[in-house]
Design a protein around this motif. Structure first.
Motif, PDB file in Angstrom:
ATOM      1  N   UNK A   1      -3.413 -17.981  57.173  1.00  0.00           N
ATOM      2  CA  UNK A   1      -4.530 -17.201  56.631  1.00  0.00           C
ATOM      3  C   UNK A   1      -5.852 -18.468  57.013  1.00  0.00           C
ATOM      4  N   UNK A   2      -5.634 -19.486  56.438  1.00  0.00           N
ATOM      5  CA  UNK A   2      -6.862 -20.433  56.472  1.00  0.00           C
ATOM      6  C   UNK A   2      -7.199 -20.572  57.958  1.00  0.00           C
ATOM      7  N   UNK A   3      -6.315 -20.650  58.951  1.00  0.00           N
ATOM      8  CA  UNK A   3      -6.743 -20.703  60.384  1.00  0.00           C
ATOM      9  C   UNK A   3      -7.535 -19.519  60.746  1.00  0.00           C
TER      10      UNK A   3
ATOM     11  N   UNK B   1      -0.086 -12.515  57.139  1.00  0.00           N
ATOM     12  CA  UNK B   1      -0.939 -12.956  56.147  1.00  0.00           C
ATOM     13  C   UNK B   1      -0.508 -12.405  54.713  1.00  0.00           C
ATOM     14  N   UNK B   2       0.197 -11.264  54.592  1.00  0.00           N
ATOM     15  CA  UNK B   2       0.662 -10.844  53.482  1.00  0.00           C
ATOM     16  C   UNK B   2       1.974 -11.800  52.877  1.00  0.00           C
ATOM     17  N   UNK B   3       2.671 -12.347  53.793  1.00  0.00           N
ATOM     18  CA  UNK B   3       3.703 -13.529  53.608  1.00  0.00           C
ATOM     19  C   UNK B   3       2.930 -14.592  52.809  1.00  0.00           C
TER      20      UNK B   3
ATOM     21  N   UNK C   1       2.001 -11.243  44.045  1.00  0.00           N
ATOM     22  CA  UNK C   1       1.112 -11.789  44.797  1.00  0.00           C
ATOM     23  C   UNK C   1       0.862 -13.182  44.182  1.00  0.00           C
ATOM     24  N   UNK C   2       0.170 -13.994  44.888  1.00  0.00           N
ATOM     25  CA  UNK C   2       0.068 -15.278  44.255  1.00  0.00           C
ATOM     26  C   UNK C   2      -1.140 -16.125  45.425  1.00  0.00           C
TER      27      UNK C   2
ATOM     28  N   UNK D   1       8.713 -14.578  50.224  1.00  0.00           N
ATOM     29  CA  UNK D   1       8.889 -14.160  51.459  1.00  0.00           C
ATOM     30  C   UNK D   1       9.836 -12.822  51.622  1.00  0.00           C
ATOM     31  N   UNK D   2      10.856 -13.264  51.134  1.00  0.00           N
ATOM     32  CA  UNK D   2      12.332 -12.437  51.655  1.00  0.00           C
ATOM     33  C   UNK D   2      12.280 -11.243  50.525  1.00  0.00           C
ATOM     34  N   UNK D   3      11.436 -11.452  49.541  1.00  0.00           N
ATOM     35  CA  UNK D   3      11.605 -10.229  48.564  1.00  0.00           C
ATOM     36  C   UNK D   3      10.271  -9.325  48.982  1.00  0.00           C
TER      37      UNK D   3
END
Length: 277
Positions: free
Chosen positions: A240-242, A31-33, A47-48, A39-41
């Motif tokens: 997240x949508x799922x 979820x955070x990703x 956040x976006x 993602x790698x940082x």
């Protein structure tokens, strides 16, 4: 000094929390990703909501299609599963037990095998093969046992049989007994089966992946496509949508206090008759 019983209780809590962390942490990280710029940082990149917006723009049709398939699957399983569960609970013949085992057979088979069987038998009907109804049929085959079993467990209770016999002795017809006695008393099983059918239909991938076409791409198939694109932020945003679609169903199942395998234990207990003078 802590007693042995206290140490055992602490150990049980530790194992429980460790298991929950093992299961929940990957979901939280995914979820955070989906909310990070890179993602790698990680969160340090900021956040976006860009990825959620991109997923919704590209795959919103699959969301509505999944809801449509799940609703149609639920309608069919209600119309067929509730009467089937009632009939199996009332019949004590060997044939009914054989039918019950055959209904559960699709659950024991891999989804790909069930989908292949449907393709072999019905794949020649091109109009049917290319329609959403083809996926609905596959979902019904897979989810029907999850409606039949809870309903059969409820209808096999002795209390319900007694109520039916009493209504029959008062002149009630079969349909009157079924509508006014069976259905209200079977409500816990029906609700448990309905929630299970909806959850499984929305999340079913293996069978749907074999049956879908470019015009009938459901939510799990779209999720697989996003991860195949190797852009983890987009795939995580799709997760997240799922998650937002399935969690309300799981919460509703817990809130209603019904359990698919153990619905029979949720029935009302018979009240003891009051002593009369």
């Amino acid at each position: 000094m802590p007693t042995a019983r206290t140490w055992i209780a602490c150990g049980q809590w530790l194992v429980t929390l460790a298991t929950c962390a093992f299961l929940i942490v990957p979901v939280v990280m995914s979820i955070v990703a989906g909310l990070t710029v890179n993602y790698f940082r990680g969160v340090a990149s900021g956040l976006t909501l860009r990825w959620l917006d991109e997923v919704w723009t590209q795959y919103h049709a699959s969301v509505f299609l999944s809801l449509e398939v799940a609703a149609a699957t639920l309608a069919v399983t209600l119309l067929t599963g509730v009467p089937a569960g009632y009939a199996l609970a009332r019949s004590k013949t060997r044939l009914s037990r054989v039918i019950e085992e055959l209904l559960v057979l699709p659950v024991a088979l891999p989804g790909l095998a069930s989908a292949l069987a449907l393709l072999v038998v019905y794949g020649g009907f091109s109009a049917f093969r290319m329609s959403v109804a083809f996926i609905v049929v596959g979902h019904v085959v897979f989810t029907l046992p999850f409606m039949v079993r809870p309903v059969a467990a409820v209808c096999s209770q002795a209390d319900l049989r007694t109520l039916e016999e009493g209504a029959a002795s008062l002149g009630a017809s079969f349909w009157q007994r079924f509508v006014t006695i069976v259905l209200p008393n079977a409500r816990p099983g029906i609700v448990a089966g309905a929630l299970a059918v909806l959850t499984l239909s929305i999340g079913e991938f293996n069978l749907t992946w074999m049956l879908h076409t470019p015009d009938t791409k459901t939510l799990p198939v779209g999720l697989a496509d996003t991860y195949a694109s190797l852009r983890l932020e987009v795939g995580s945003a799709y997760t997240i949508l799922f998650f937002l679609m399935t969690m309300p169903l799981l919460v509703a199942m817990q809130w209603l206090g019904v359990d698919v395998p153990g619905v029979a234990g949720k029935q009302h207990k018979r009240q003891k008759p009051k002593d009369t003078v």
